[in-house]
Design an enzyme around this catalytic site. Structure first.
Site, PDB file in Angstrom:
ATOM      1  CG  HIS A  55     -13.916  18.246  18.717  1.00  0.00           C
ATOM      2  ND1 HIS A  55     -14.108  17.665  17.484  1.00  0.00           N
ATOM      3  CD2 HIS A  55     -13.973  17.234  19.620  1.00  0.00           C
ATOM      4  CE1 HIS A  55     -14.298  16.359  17.637  1.00  0.00           C
ATOM      5  NE2 HIS A  55     -14.212  16.074  18.922  1.00  0.00           N
ATOM      6  CG  LEU A  56      -8.604  23.428  18.135  1.00  0.00           C
ATOM      7  CD1 LEU A  56      -7.252  23.734  17.493  1.00  0.00           C
ATOM      8  CD2 LEU A  56      -8.671  24.035  19.536  1.00  0.00           C
ATOM      9  CG  ASP A 147     -13.967  12.193  17.344  1.00  0.00           C
ATOM     10  OD1 ASP A 147     -14.228  11.183  18.007  1.00  0.00           O
ATOM     11  OD2 ASP A 147     -14.233  13.345  17.713  1.00  0.00           O
ATOM     12  CG  HIS A 227     -14.006   9.121  22.625  1.00  0.00           C
ATOM     13  ND1 HIS A 227     -14.526   8.024  21.992  1.00  0.00           N
ATOM     14  CD2 HIS A 227     -14.186  10.169  21.778  1.00  0.00           C
ATOM     15  CE1 HIS A 227     -15.015   8.375  20.817  1.00  0.00           C
ATOM     16  NE2 HIS A 227     -14.810   9.673  20.658  1.00  0.00           N
ATOM     17  CG  ASP A 300     -14.219  14.097  22.742  1.00  0.00           C
ATOM     18  OD1 ASP A 300     -14.199  14.895  21.779  1.00  0.00           O
ATOM     19  OD2 ASP A 300     -15.082  13.220  22.873  1.00  0.00           O
TER      20      ASP A 300
END
Lengths: 425, 315
Positions: A55-56, A147, A227, A300
């Site tokens: 996650h950026l 997600d 995940h 993640d």
């Protein structure tokens, strides 16, 4: 600015020491002239890591992370490619947003950024986003995921699995039955009973994993599970693979090392979705990663601003940072325990995730002609995680204060050093 | 004793007995006095920080602190919690800046007192956090049992009702175990946590089987939102299977007592004639709550004066 390197005495995949030569962005046969020499005595050389799950936060939450800061953290963790998840603001559900993220990654230059496209418009789980447009865009999206949310409608999931076959895409499912996890805060078990926190039962993950294995088989598509966190999910993936179905799965570093008793502190740094599970789950996940049932380690990496974590547990955001600690956590939980060798680490952190994401220029053998995506790891290093030293804009690492094994010393992206001596270049 | 009282499980047997004995001393020190006040905590500040409405618990702590001559500030923060308005941390820092010696906190989020304890130098007393714990309720319940039956150790205690969402049940199970009572929790399976098997108590789904061997029956309140949450088919069926009516009460041993932390739903978990019977300790629990909370404040704030020898002071 193309660099030339002689990497002296590294041990590719933990094997015999030899020199690696880098020129023109590739690994080459002969030592190039006027090359910088890097003493890699005692270091392991691995193909650059590929993260299927990052996650950026850009666009939308640049206070928590940007493509620039997130990819710098990724490089420090040995990654040469990351898949940027779609739950940004605006959501990456159209070609314009994925192309923006793609471009930001190119400009930052620390590692390749492959945007993940949302499966459904606005991650709302109601109708398909323009998956084909994202696939055809400059970002060439191949991984699609809602997600953070599960594509829980079985018909919609079936359609998504079918539709992505047209461009060899894959749906990466966040397996979480929403009704079974309403207001869930932590793993449902002994600790949730004691702590009075609403439980997130293993069955809420496993029911979706089972369903989607069957759906993928039925429509002859491929499905990837984000995940996976429970022993039951491992059994289901193992069963589906035994059937010959095209099913892949990832595990996060934190689910390989941490357990739900940590929540007893009520410190939201341990709040994550899916939640930390029991020791039995950790044992099963490690075994599954070792035997290949689980294909990949994916971080993640979920940075959050301080104010979203310095709250009551129930009010805090879900997620942990993980890019800079991933290799060390894998070394601590898998290599030091004898479950996985360095070739295995390369396979699970680079080769297989690259294959799942259809990245043909990542996860390649460390042989002449391959792109010079290389990470050098000191297997003997031990270090204590200090959250304040993170290159991420956020500080929510659950490993703060923990001593971990092995450390990334250098990272090369297509022949350009992004990390040298453990520091960003 | 620890600096904070966050969980009944933090109390050793000696700690718990000390609280109960001190509560008894408080009662004795105040018995028969026209001015019910001790000078013990004069000059100390106790903040009642209530993020949830709870008139009875807040009032109980307020009376307890005032009887010890502490200055009491009621900080009602309802609506300012969680995502809107001031954060819990900022509230904590505000109280810290004002110089509070103890913060009594009620919050809808489990673990909120634990978080507060990270940011505050004074003592934090958990006055009920979400579905986690309510340790002073468990202490006052144990105190009530001891006063009524002469002991806690060896008592057979049935805790009946919505255990899943009950902070009273969690604290009581832990404290009663520490004090040597034998607890059976009784509930429909939907209102028990999945992990309950690890608790130091027995579990039953059958109230009628448990009552004849119980010295103490503690009925838990059925929260209104649970009545429509699908945990049981109808309120009437719940009452029929898990409510304590006069007929069921008659199956209890002769000296058994009936407890309820309040507020009651008469006609749901407890019938009016049971609540008002001689077995009922419900009103005593309220009175004992003040004594026990005085004891907790006194012990945590390190009152310097021997309570038994304390003089009355003018109010």
């Amino acid at each position: 600015m193309m660099s030339r390197y002689v990497i002296r005495g590294a041990r590719p995949l933990g094997g015999e020491a030899r020199d690696l030569y880098v020129d023109g962005g590739e690994l080459v046969e002969e030592a190039p002239a006027k090359a910088d020499v890097i003493d890699a005595d005692g270091l392991i050389a691995l193909p650059g890591f590929v993260d299927l799950h990052t996650h950026l936060r850009e666009p939308g939450r640049e206070d928590a992370e940007t493509v620039e800061t997130g990819t710098r953290a990724a490089a420090l963790g040995g990654f040469t490619a990351v898949h940027a998840m779609a739950n940004t603001d605006p959501v990456a559900d159209v070609a314009g947003v994925v192309e923006q993220v793609w471009r930001l990654g190119q400009e930052a230059g620390h590692c390749d950024v492959h945007p993940v496209g949302a499966v459904t418009v606005g991650l709302a789980g109601e109708r398909l986003a323009e998956l084909g447009a994202m696939a055809d865009s400059a970002a060439r999206v191949r991984v699609f995921s809602d997600d953070g949310n599960c594509v829980h409608d079985p018909l919609l999931m079936r359609r998504a699995l079918e539709y992505v076959k047209a461009f060899d895409g894959v749906v990466a499912q966040h397996a979480q039955d929403p009704r079974l996890t309403e207001s869930a805060q932590m793993n449902e078990g002994e600790w949730s009973a004691t702590l009075g926190l609403a439980g997130w039962p293993a069955v809420a993950e496993e029911a979706i994993v089972a369903r989607d294995c069957l759906l993928a088989a039925h429509v002859r598509s491929r499905v990837h599970f984000c995940h996976v966190s429970t022993a039951g999910s491992v059994e289901l993936v193992r069963w589906a693979k035994a059937k010959g179905w095209n099913v892949t799965a990832e595990v996060t570093p934190h689910h390989l090392l941490l357990t739900d008793d940590l929540v007893a502190s009520y410190d939201p740094v341990f709040k994550v979705n899916p939640p930390l599970r029991t020791n039995d789950d950790v044992v099963a996940l490690r075994a599954a990663l070792a035997d290949g049932t689980i294909d990949a380690v994916a971080t993640d990496h979920a940075p959050h601003a301080l104010e979203d974590k310095e709250t009551e547990f129930a009010a805090a955001a879900f997620g942990m940072t993980g890019l800079e600690t991933a290799l060390s956590v894998v070394a601590t939980s898998m290599v030091e325990t004898g479950l996985l060798d360095w070739a295995g680490v390369a396979d699970r952190m680079s080769v297989r995730p690259a294959a799942i994401g259809r990245l043909t220029r990542q996860g390649q053998p460390l042989e002449p002609g391959a792109p010079a995506n290389v990470v050098l790891v000191d297997p003997a290093a031990r270090w204590t995680v200090d959250a304040t030293l993170s290159a991420s804009r956020s500080r929510n690492t659950p490993f703060a204060g923990r001593e971990l094994a092995a450390r990334v010393v250098a990272t090369f992206l297509r022949g350009k050093a992004t990390v040298l001596d453990g520091k960003a270049v | 004793m620890n600096r904070h009282l966050l969980s009944a499980g933090d109390l050793s047997r000696d700690d718990a007995l000390l609280v109960l004995d001190t509560a008894a001393d408080m009662d004795a020190a105040l018995a028969g006095r026209s001015i019910k006040k001790l000078p013990t905590l004069r000059g100390r500040t106790v903040v009642n920080l209530f993020f949830e409405d709870s008139t009875r618990t807040r009032t109980s702590f307020e009376v307890a602190a005032k009887r010890l001559s502490a200055d009491v500030i009621n900080f009602s923060a309802k609506g300012s919690s969680v995502s809107k308005g001031e954060s819990l941390k900022d509230t904590a820092l505000t109280l810290e800046a004002m110089g509070s010696d103890a913060v009594v906190v009620r919050h809808s989020a489990s673990g909120a007192p634990h978080r507060l304890a990270n940011w505050i130098r004074g003592s934090v007393i958990n006055a009920g956090d979400g579905t986690h714990e309510h340790p002073t309720q468990a202490l006052l319940d144990a105190y009530t049992m001891r006063r009524r039956t002469g002991r806690v150790e060896g008592l057979q205690v049935a805790i009946v009702g919505d255990v899943l969402h009950s902070r009273v049940a969690r604290s009581n199970v832990l404290l009663l175990y520490t004090l040597g009572a034998e607890v059976t929790i009784v509930a429909p399976p939907t209102l028990l946590p999945v992990g309950v098997t690890a608790w130091p108590c027995a579990v039953s789904y059958d109230l009628d089987a448990v009552l004849p061997k119980s010295d103490v029956v503690m009925m838990l309140r059925v929260q209104h939102e649970r009545m429509h949450g699908g945990f049981f088919p109808t309120t009437r069926e719940y009452s029929r299977r898990y409510g304590l009516d006069a007929e069921r009460m008659a199956t209890l041993p002769d000296d058994a007592i009936v407890m309820h932390p309040g507020p009651m739903n008469r006609g749901v978990e407890i019938a009016a004639e049971v609540a008002d019977s001689v077995r009922s300790t419900i009103v005593e629990q309220v009175a004992n709550g003040v004594s026990v909370r005085m004891a907790v404040l006194y012990l945590l704030l390190g009152g310097l004066i021997d309570v038994s020898g304390a003089d009355e002071v003018a109010a």
